[in-house]
Write an enzyme that holds these catalytic residues in place. Structure first.
Site, PDB file in Angstrom:
ATOM      1  N   ARG A  35       0.826  -1.224   0.000  1.00 40.34           N
ATOM      2  CA  ARG A  35       0.000   0.000   0.000  1.00 40.34           C
ATOM      3  C   ARG A  35       0.851   1.260   0.000  1.00 40.34           C
ATOM      4  O   ARG A  35       0.423   2.295   0.487  1.00 40.34           O
ATOM      5  CB  ARG A  35      -0.974   0.003   1.175  1.00 40.34           C
ATOM      6  CG  ARG A  35      -1.809  -1.264   1.302  1.00 40.34           C
ATOM      7  CD  ARG A  35      -2.752  -1.491   0.145  1.00 40.34           C
ATOM      8  NE  ARG A  35      -3.851  -0.577   0.099  1.00 40.34           N
ATOM      9  CZ  ARG A  35      -5.040  -0.774   0.640  1.00 40.34           C
ATOM     10  NH1 ARG A  35      -5.290  -1.872   1.284  1.00 40.34           N
ATOM     11  NH2 ARG A  35      -5.992   0.102   0.516  1.00 40.34           N
ATOM     12  N   ARG A  39      -2.261   6.692   0.757  1.00 45.20           N
ATOM     13  CA  ARG A  39      -2.572   7.884   1.554  1.00 45.20           C
ATOM     14  C   ARG A  39      -1.520   8.347   2.537  1.00 45.20           C
ATOM     15  O   ARG A  39      -1.649   9.432   3.083  1.00 45.20           O
ATOM     16  CB  ARG A  39      -3.880   7.656   2.309  1.00 45.20           C
ATOM     17  CG  ARG A  39      -5.079   7.750   1.406  1.00 45.20           C
ATOM     18  CD  ARG A  39      -6.266   7.140   2.066  1.00 45.20           C
ATOM     19  NE  ARG A  39      -5.935   5.776   2.457  1.00 45.20           N
ATOM     20  CZ  ARG A  39      -6.754   4.959   3.072  1.00 45.20           C
ATOM     21  NH1 ARG A  39      -7.948   5.367   3.388  1.00 45.20           N
ATOM     22  NH2 ARG A  39      -6.384   3.725   3.376  1.00 45.20           N
ATOM     23  N   ARG A  48      -5.844  13.010  -4.619  1.00 48.16           N
ATOM     24  CA  ARG A  48      -7.199  12.566  -4.257  1.00 48.16           C
ATOM     25  C   ARG A  48      -8.130  13.735  -3.933  1.00 48.16           C
ATOM     26  O   ARG A  48      -9.338  13.565  -3.913  1.00 48.16           O
ATOM     27  CB  ARG A  48      -7.121  11.577  -3.086  1.00 48.16           C
ATOM     28  CG  ARG A  48      -6.674  10.192  -3.515  1.00 48.16           C
ATOM     29  CD  ARG A  48      -7.803   9.376  -4.156  1.00 48.16           C
ATOM     30  NE  ARG A  48      -8.698   8.862  -3.128  1.00 48.16           N
ATOM     31  CZ  ARG A  48      -9.894   9.324  -2.863  1.00 48.16           C
ATOM     32  NH1 ARG A  48     -10.380  10.330  -3.560  1.00 48.16           N
ATOM     33  NH2 ARG A  48     -10.602   8.808  -1.899  1.00 48.16           N
ATOM     34  N   ASP A  84      -6.563  -1.703  -7.597  1.00 45.65           N
ATOM     35  CA  ASP A  84      -7.183  -2.244  -6.389  1.00 45.65           C
ATOM     36  C   ASP A  84      -7.596  -3.677  -6.679  1.00 45.65           C
ATOM     37  O   ASP A  84      -7.702  -4.074  -7.835  1.00 45.65           O
ATOM     38  CB  ASP A  84      -8.394  -1.404  -5.971  1.00 45.65           C
ATOM     39  CG  ASP A  84      -8.803  -1.720  -4.536  1.00 45.65           C
ATOM     40  OD1 ASP A  84      -8.123  -1.255  -3.604  1.00 45.65           O
ATOM     41  OD2 ASP A  84      -9.766  -2.483  -4.351  1.00 45.65           O
ATOM     42  N   TYR A 161     -15.429 -10.575  -0.319  1.00 43.39           N
ATOM     43  CA  TYR A 161     -15.998  -9.256  -0.634  1.00 43.39           C
ATOM     44  C   TYR A 161     -17.282  -9.416  -1.442  1.00 43.39           C
ATOM     45  O   TYR A 161     -18.268  -8.712  -1.212  1.00 43.39           O
ATOM     46  CB  TYR A 161     -14.999  -8.413  -1.433  1.00 43.39           C
ATOM     47  CG  TYR A 161     -14.127  -7.554  -0.550  1.00 43.39           C
ATOM     48  CD1 TYR A 161     -14.646  -6.403   0.041  1.00 43.39           C
ATOM     49  CD2 TYR A 161     -12.816  -7.890  -0.289  1.00 43.39           C
ATOM     50  CE1 TYR A 161     -13.852  -5.613   0.861  1.00 43.39           C
ATOM     51  CE2 TYR A 161     -12.023  -7.107   0.532  1.00 43.39           C
ATOM     52  CZ  TYR A 161     -12.552  -5.974   1.100  1.00 43.39           C
ATOM     53  OH  TYR A 161     -11.780  -5.197   1.919  1.00 43.39           O
TER      54      TYR A 161
END
Ligand code: CP3
Length: 353
Positions: A35, A39, A48, A84, A161
């Site tokens: 990751r 962020r 973003r 993703d 998911y």
């Protein structure tokens, strides 16, 4: 003499990471962060502010920018394509949204056999062309300086998911389907395995130099359920990937108690989380295999840099200089992680332990 077994495609590139994936000696332990394209970087957060997650995922130029950001800032040994694990489900007919504060949500989750039958298998160049284009562009931009990792969610994590419709605590819908309707479960896993295999192979064709399979939720299972309901499908993904010739990393979390099983997936490298000492993990997996990990991401996010360095050294000592160690976190880097901690971690790779 070139090693005929080496999977390194471009020997002129920074080959430290690729060599370690193949268990070959390296000048220092390679490091990258799961990751890392995300962020914790202010420049990612700035992107973003202008673009939604969906816009970022669908525009190859934006995805490449996010891919390159961590590589520009830190001396890390690999880039991972910004993408993703969930858009593959969109291609199969599920509707995906990233909801602020709630994470990804699937509007029409799988609840019955007919939902599984309705799942489509579309070639990746039709369903996910933007990821493949981003890989092609990223390879060009990286100019062989660091290798590019492609990835996919593993069939079980994707199935979870697809069934739960989002995050889950106890996976009760997943388990209800697994135990109550095993035929439907196996059909779902069959379809996902095919989709994942096609997607990973297409990523290599587009230029991915290593592949990682994220099985983030595998730790929700007992070892016997993992062996029965999940492992055979992961093994099939490995077989498919093997034919592409690039190194393959299988990553899961919460699976310290079943490492001999996750090792049976057959990947070149096994990713482990922080819940087990690295040397014990390596013994369980078999030292003929590479290992990736395993600093606690919460430590990286919260500890002073001196503690980060001490922990990194501990892990390097546990690895004992054996070839095949790739330094990483035990799970993805947390958004609040200080940049100076990442810098200290990367620099710690140069320390002689
Ligand atoms: O590693 C990288 O930097 C490459 C990019 C990448 C993303 N997601 C971008 C992303 C990778 C490898 C993933 C994998 C992924 N996605 C996993 C497996 C890894 C893991 O952490 O277990 C999972 C379970 C997902 C699903 C997902 N995507 C969740 C649960 C969320 C929301 C919560 C969160 O962690 O942010 C996402 C959104 C997402 N995917 C973001 C990024 C950078 C954050 C989106 C934002 O900017 O708000």
């Amino acid at each position: 003499m070139p090693n005929p077994k080496s999977k390194i495609q471009n020997p002129k590139s920074n080959a430290r990471f690729l060599r370690a994936c193949c268990g070959e000696p390296v000048d220092r332990t390679p490091v990258w962060l799961m990751r890392q394209a995300g962020r914790f970087l202010p420049e990612y957060r700035a992107l973003r502010e202008k673009y939604s997650m969906m816009e970022m995922l669908h525009a190859p130029e934006l995805a490449v920018e996010a891919t390159l950001q961590p590589v520009r800032r830190f001396e890390i040994d690999a880039a991972i394509i910004f993408a993703d694990i969930l858009p593959i489900l969109t291609g199969m007919g599920l509707e995906l949204n990233f909801v602020k504060g709630a994470g990804p949500v699937l509007a029409n989750p799988i609840r019955r056999a007919a939902d599984v039958t309705a799942l489509r298998l579309v070639p990746p160049d039709e369903s996910l062309p933007f990821v493949l284009e981003a890989i092609r562009l990223a390879r060009r931009e990286l100019e062989g300086k660091v290798p590019l990792i492609g990835f996919s969610g593993a069939p079980f994590t994707l199935a979870s998911y697809a069934i739960e419709g989002g995050g889950s605590k106890n996976y009760t819908r997943v388990k209800a389907l697994m135990y109550g309707e095993p035929d439907t479960w196996h059909l779902l896993m069959e379809k996902l395995t095919t989709a994942v295999g096609d997607y990973l192979a297409a990523q290599v064709e587009a230029g991915a130099q290593t592949l990682q399979l994220f099985d983030s939720w595998a730790g929700a299972l007992s070892p016997s359920d993992y062996a029965r309901f999940v492992l055979p499908y992961n093994r099939r993904v490995t077989e498919r990937v093997r034919s592409t010739g690039v190194p393959f990393i299988y990553f899961s979390t919460g699976t310290s108690a079943m490492l001999p099983l996750t090792a049976q997936v057959g990947s070149d490298v096994v990713g482990v989380d922080w819940r087990i000492p690295l040397d014990e993990a390596w013994d369980a997996i078999g030292t003929d295999r590479g290992i990736q990990g395993n600093l606690d991401p919460a430590l990286l996010a919260t500890a002073p840099p001196s503690v980060v360095v001490a922990e990194a050294r501990r892990i390097l000592r546990e690895a004992g200089g054996r070839p095949g160690h790739i330094f990483n976190l035990g799970h993805g880097v947390l958004p609040q992680t200080p940049l100076e901690n990442v810098q200290a971690l990367v620099e710690a790779m140069d320390l002689d332990c």
